[in-house]
Design an enzyme around this catalytic site. Sequence first.
Site, PDB file in Angstrom:
ATOM      1  CB  SER A 128      -0.925   0.001   1.216  1.00 34.83           C
ATOM      2  OG  SER A 128      -0.188  -0.121   2.422  1.00 34.83           O
ATOM      3  CG  ASP A 173       7.262  -3.008  -2.815  1.00 40.06           C
ATOM      4  OD1 ASP A 173       7.283  -4.200  -3.170  1.00 40.06           O
ATOM      5  OD2 ASP A 173       7.487  -2.640  -1.645  1.00 40.06           O
TER       6      ASP A 173
END
Length: 383
Positions: A128, A173
Amino acid sequence: MRAQLLARFQATFGRAPTLIARAPGRIEFIGNHTDYNGGTVLGAAIDRSLWVGLAPRDDARRRFGADYSGHDLVELPAHPLAPQHGKASWVNYPLGILAAFPDFGLCAPAGFDLYVVSNLPSGAGLSSSAALELASALVFAAATNQQIAREQLVAIGRHAENHFVGVPCGILDQGVCAFGQKDHLVFIDCRGPQFSTVPLLPDTRFWIFNTHTKHALVDGLYAERNRECMQAAQRLGVSQLAALTPEAFASHPEKNALPPAVARRAQHVVEEIARVGAVHRALHAGDLHNTGALLTASHRSSQHLFENSTPELDFLVDTLTPTPGVYGARLTGGGFGGAVMALTHTQFSQAHAEQIARAYSKKFGGEVQILETRTADGANLVA
């Protein structure tokens, strides 16, 4: 999610956002801690995402709100850009982007209202944080009429995390979050970096089992593993561990002089990079059974060599792998808690997943959050 963002933005700031961006979460398919070691990695952007809305202000105040922050606003001046702590620490991700912009020749917006909504579970290893970085970068650039190429978007996000947030992460990521494509995996050669996609085989699903156990990369364990890898590379005379094949590492004259823990970290990374290549070839050959076996082997290496697994994650992998319809399972993300990913056939159902969750609850007492996910496109400006 867009409707939710519009409603929360209006309720918080009394007006509508003028810019909206979304960014997906990501699954680390395979390549655990290989990225900052110059290796290769496979990941997938998923259909759970984070949305950011922004409206410029005439003054130099910056107000931040999020649906996961208890609805407490964080209000800051444009200068100085200082890291926040406690409940406000989540704003360090967009602040890090603002701090990074000048280093990439970009202008940061002065005053604005910003709000975040998300259906990504925090701390589940679905990144996230990278989603927040990239979505923030897109609205900040659009607010100042600037264009950002995807490669630059990735670099800005990583720079923010490394230099402002303080996590010595690699490029996995942000790279997967930016280059994700529906029905594909993202393959990253981190030495370039170079990004490409690999078609995902049909009749497959990703299931995430989130243990809700601790997954806080800034706490030091991630940084400790990073230091151990750097130490191993230096002692072995290479710039990055990706320069070594498993055979070269096994026969290296300095291998036995490494501290035992450092040797285990290096062995994991070198062999994990080889597994990424083997999975890449297996997917192109349509061999899901070998792919699954390699995923599970990756987890065992994380468990015993890199030592970034936990009893909860190990139990889930142990329970999932003999279950019909499961090709393989492994921890996903940085480790030290978080979630397990299972690659399954479509015959693996919600009922199977709930059976796994019940076994987990019986063993540990806590509850597992079950997420069935599909692949999705990467970060984009919505409006």
